[in-house]
Design a protein around this motif. Structure first.
Motif, PDB file in Angstrom:
ATOM      1  N   ALA A  29       0.824  -1.213   0.000  1.00 37.26           N
ATOM      2  CA  ALA A  29       0.000   0.000   0.000  1.00 37.26           C
ATOM      3  C   ALA A  29       0.851   1.253   0.000  1.00 37.26           C
ATOM      4  N   ALA A  30       1.998   1.210   0.691  1.00 36.34           N
ATOM      5  CA  ALA A  30       2.857   2.388   0.766  1.00 36.34           C
ATOM      6  C   ALA A  30       3.429   2.769  -0.591  1.00 36.34           C
ATOM      7  N   ALA A  31       3.528   1.786  -1.508  1.00 36.31           N
ATOM      8  CA  ALA A  31       4.090   2.053  -2.829  1.00 36.31           C
ATOM      9  C   ALA A  31       3.056   2.563  -3.817  1.00 36.31           C
ATOM     10  N   VAL A  32       1.776   2.450  -3.477  1.00 31.53           N
ATOM     11  CA  VAL A  32       0.723   2.835  -4.416  1.00 31.53           C
ATOM     12  C   VAL A  32       0.753   4.332  -4.685  1.00 31.53           C
ATOM     13  N   ALA A  33       0.881   5.124  -3.638  1.00 29.56           N
ATOM     14  CA  ALA A  33       0.758   6.584  -3.760  1.00 29.56           C
ATOM     15  C   ALA A  33       2.108   7.262  -3.881  1.00 29.56           C
ATOM     16  N   THR A  34       3.026   6.658  -4.607  1.00 28.07           N
ATOM     17  CA  THR A  34       4.330   7.271  -4.818  1.00 28.07           C
ATOM     18  C   THR A  34       4.514   7.584  -6.288  1.00 28.07           C
ATOM     19  N   ALA A  35       5.576   8.302  -6.570  1.00 31.42           N
ATOM     20  CA  ALA A  35       5.869   8.676  -7.956  1.00 31.42           C
ATOM     21  C   ALA A  35       6.452   7.512  -8.748  1.00 31.42           C
ATOM     22  N   GLU A  36       6.746   6.370  -8.094  1.00 29.88           N
ATOM     23  CA  GLU A  36       7.265   5.217  -8.826  1.00 29.88           C
ATOM     24  C   GLU A  36       6.210   4.708  -9.805  1.00 29.88           C
ATOM     25  N   GLY A  37       6.669   4.162 -10.900  1.00 33.98           N
ATOM     26  CA  GLY A  37       5.722   3.717 -11.914  1.00 33.98           C
ATOM     27  C   GLY A  37       5.133   4.909 -12.653  1.00 33.98           C
ATOM     28  N   GLY A  38       6.022   5.765 -13.184  1.00 29.46           N
ATOM     29  CA  GLY A  38       5.580   6.994 -13.833  1.00 29.46           C
ATOM     30  C   GLY A  38       4.764   6.773 -15.090  1.00 29.46           C
ATOM     31  N   ASP A  39       4.696   5.500 -15.556  1.00 27.65           N
ATOM     32  CA  ASP A  39       3.901   5.200 -16.737  1.00 27.65           C
ATOM     33  C   ASP A  39       2.472   4.797 -16.375  1.00 27.65           C
ATOM     34  N   THR A  40       2.075   4.980 -15.114  1.00 26.08           N
ATOM     35  CA  THR A  40       0.728   4.607 -14.684  1.00 26.08           C
ATOM     36  C   THR A  40      -0.312   5.484 -15.366  1.00 26.08           C
ATOM     37  N   THR A  41      -1.256   4.857 -16.063  1.00 31.28           N
ATOM     38  CA  THR A  41      -2.321   5.609 -16.719  1.00 31.28           C
ATOM     39  C   THR A  41      -3.647   5.485 -15.990  1.00 31.28           C
ATOM     40  N   CYS A  42      -3.726   4.525 -15.046  1.00 29.81           N
ATOM     41  CA  CYS A  42      -4.949   4.355 -14.262  1.00 29.81           C
ATOM     42  C   CYS A  42      -4.628   3.510 -13.042  1.00 29.81           C
ATOM     43  N   LEU A  43      -5.176   3.895 -11.891  1.00 30.23           N
ATOM     44  CA  LEU A  43      -5.046   3.120 -10.662  1.00 30.23           C
ATOM     45  C   LEU A  43      -6.403   2.513 -10.317  1.00 30.23           C
ATOM     46  N   ILE A  44      -6.412   1.229 -10.007  1.00 29.22           N
ATOM     47  CA  ILE A  44      -7.638   0.577  -9.545  1.00 29.22           C
ATOM     48  C   ILE A  44      -7.408   0.126  -8.107  1.00 29.22           C
ATOM     49  N   ILE A  45      -8.211   0.655  -7.196  1.00 25.69           N
ATOM     50  CA  ILE A  45      -8.109   0.324  -5.784  1.00 25.69           C
ATOM     51  C   ILE A  45      -9.327  -0.521  -5.410  1.00 25.69           C
ATOM     52  N   ALA A  46      -9.098  -1.742  -4.914  1.00 29.39           N
ATOM     53  CA  ALA A  46     -10.197  -2.658  -4.587  1.00 29.39           C
ATOM     54  C   ALA A  46     -10.210  -2.935  -3.086  1.00 29.39           C
ATOM     55  N   TYR A  47     -11.279  -2.497  -2.434  1.00 27.80           N
ATOM     56  CA  TYR A  47     -11.424  -2.676  -0.985  1.00 27.80           C
ATOM     57  C   TYR A  47     -12.844  -3.134  -0.669  1.00 27.80           C
ATOM     58  N   ARG A  48     -12.971  -4.089   0.227  1.00 31.36           N
ATOM     59  CA  ARG A  48     -14.282  -4.499   0.709  1.00 31.36           C
ATOM     60  C   ARG A  48     -14.817  -3.456   1.693  1.00 31.36           C
ATOM     61  N   ARG A  49     -16.138  -3.457   1.888  1.00 34.73           N
ATOM     62  CA  ARG A  49     -16.759  -2.378   2.659  1.00 34.73           C
ATOM     63  C   ARG A  49     -16.293  -2.339   4.109  1.00 34.73           C
ATOM     64  N   TRP A  50     -15.885  -3.502   4.662  1.00 36.75           N
ATOM     65  CA  TRP A  50     -15.505  -3.510   6.076  1.00 36.75           C
ATOM     66  C   TRP A  50     -14.110  -2.910   6.326  1.00 36.75           C
ATOM     67  N   VAL A  51     -13.383  -2.604   5.263  1.00 44.65           N
ATOM     68  CA  VAL A  51     -12.097  -1.916   5.429  1.00 44.65           C
ATOM     69  C   VAL A  51     -12.085  -0.583   4.676  1.00 44.65           C
ATOM     70  N   MET A  52     -13.263  -0.016   4.421  1.00 46.72           N
ATOM     71  CA  MET A  52     -13.336   1.237   3.671  1.00 46.72           C
ATOM     72  C   MET A  52     -12.621   2.407   4.350  1.00 46.72           C
ATOM     73  N   PRO A  53     -12.638   2.537   5.683  1.00 47.16           N
ATOM     74  CA  PRO A  53     -11.872   3.647   6.285  1.00 47.16           C
ATOM     75  C   PRO A  53     -10.400   3.629   5.879  1.00 47.16           C
ATOM     76  N   GLU A  54      -9.822   2.430   5.799  1.00 45.53           N
ATOM     77  CA  GLU A  54      -8.435   2.301   5.345  1.00 45.53           C
ATOM     78  C   GLU A  54      -8.306   2.721   3.883  1.00 45.53           C
ATOM     79  N   ALA A  55      -9.290   2.362   3.057  1.00 46.64           N
ATOM     80  CA  ALA A  55      -9.278   2.745   1.642  1.00 46.64           C
ATOM     81  C   ALA A  55      -9.357   4.249   1.481  1.00 46.64           C
ATOM     82  N   VAL A  56     -10.193   4.905   2.293  1.00 46.72           N
ATOM     83  CA  VAL A  56     -10.344   6.357   2.200  1.00 46.72           C
ATOM     84  C   VAL A  56      -9.023   7.063   2.492  1.00 46.72           C
ATOM     85  N   GLU A  57      -8.282   6.584   3.487  1.00 46.98           N
ATOM     86  CA  GLU A  57      -6.984   7.186   3.798  1.00 46.98           C
ATOM     87  C   GLU A  57      -6.014   7.021   2.634  1.00 46.98           C
ATOM     88  N   LEU A  58      -6.032   5.847   2.002  1.00 50.92           N
ATOM     89  CA  LEU A  58      -5.165   5.623   0.844  1.00 50.92           C
ATOM     90  C   LEU A  58      -5.567   6.537  -0.310  1.00 50.92           C
TER      91      LEU A  58
END
Length: 261
Positions: A29-58
């Motif tokens: 998760a720590a690597a998702v929101a970094t500048a690494e992977g500068g060729d990223t054209t789309c991010l897909i974040i998949a979280y179940r509803r019981w961990v949505m607070p964690e998803a919102v922070e990400l």
């Protein structure tokens, strides 16, 4: 490249299977929101509803560090989702039970709103001076058709002084570049797109309203190549170079956070 992250290995695999084309699954998760992977054209974040607070922070961290990348959230169908997402940005929302039918179309839509359209929205929401925000957003929208030729033309379009607009741009970028060079970069992005669509350079010149020799000079100034070399560049590579040269100084000028860091 499309990148996928989920708190569940099984969910990440399910999302990957629903995507056409190359996909990279990010494990940390720590690597998702970094500048690494500068060729990223789309991010897909998949979280179940019981961990949505964690998803919102990400999602908040992604919005802060990668404002130019469209983000699709995949989660469970739940009426509380709208409340959870009230203060964060996502480009699209897909339910797990509609993953295979909805995700491919949402990816196409999300990626189509990246690039210039998405950047116009980023500029509009920034803390740049109001006139400058208005002018730059206008120039980004126009660059999808007939680009603005110069600061004077842009100033007339939004009814302000070209000196004021150019000065605000210079101040915002700490004089790392100029408004006219930013507009010249947009001209080349559009020219490159038109040429890739099959038009010859003479036809491209008529649409962008610059003669071929002038386009050559602009291309030699940025990105520093001939038109023949320009036509061989990958569109994502050229847009990334535009962001690095013009957008990063604009959005990470004095007293601003650095984009992508």
């Amino acid at each position: 490249m499309i990148r996928v992250f989920s708190h569940s290995i099984g969910d990440a695999a399910q999302v990957k299977a629903a995507v056409d084309g190359p996909v990279a699954v990010v494990q940390d998760a720590a690597a998702v929101a970094t500048a690494e992977g500068g060729d990223t054209t789309c991010l897909i974040i998949a979280y179940r509803r019981w961990v949505m607070p964690e998803a919102v922070e990400l999602l908040r961290e992604i919005e802060r560090t990668l404002p130019l990348v469209p983000v699709i959230l995949v989660t469970d169908r739940d009426s509380a989702v709208a409340r959870w997402l009230s203060n964060v940005r996502v480009s699209a929302l897909v339910w797990f039970d509609e993953l295979e039918t909805q995700l491919p179309d949402e990816i196409v839509r999300a990626r189509s709103t990246s690039g210039l359209s998405h950047l116009a929205g980023v500029i509009h929401r920034s803390d740049l001076p109001r006139l400058l925000r208005t002018g730059l957003a206008h120039s980004l929208r126009k660059a999808q058709g007939t680009p603005v030729r110069c600061a004077g033309e842009l100033a007339r379009a939004i009814r302000c002084s070209p000196v004021t607009l150019s000065q605000q741009f210079a101040d915002a970028t700490a004089r790392a570049t100029t408004l006219n060079r930013f507009l010249g970069g947009l001209v080349l992005l559009r020219a490159h797109q038109l040429h890739l669509s099959g038009l010859n350079w003479e036809s491209v010149s008529r649409i962008v309203r610059f003669a071929r020799p002038t386009l050559t000079r602009k291309s030699q100034r940025w990105p520093g190549c001939t038109l023949r070399e320009l036509e061989c560049m990958d569109p994502d590579q050229l847009f990334a170079a535009f962001n690095e040269k013009f957008v990063r100084p604009l959005l990470s000028g004095p007293d601003r956070e650095t984009v992508g860091n």
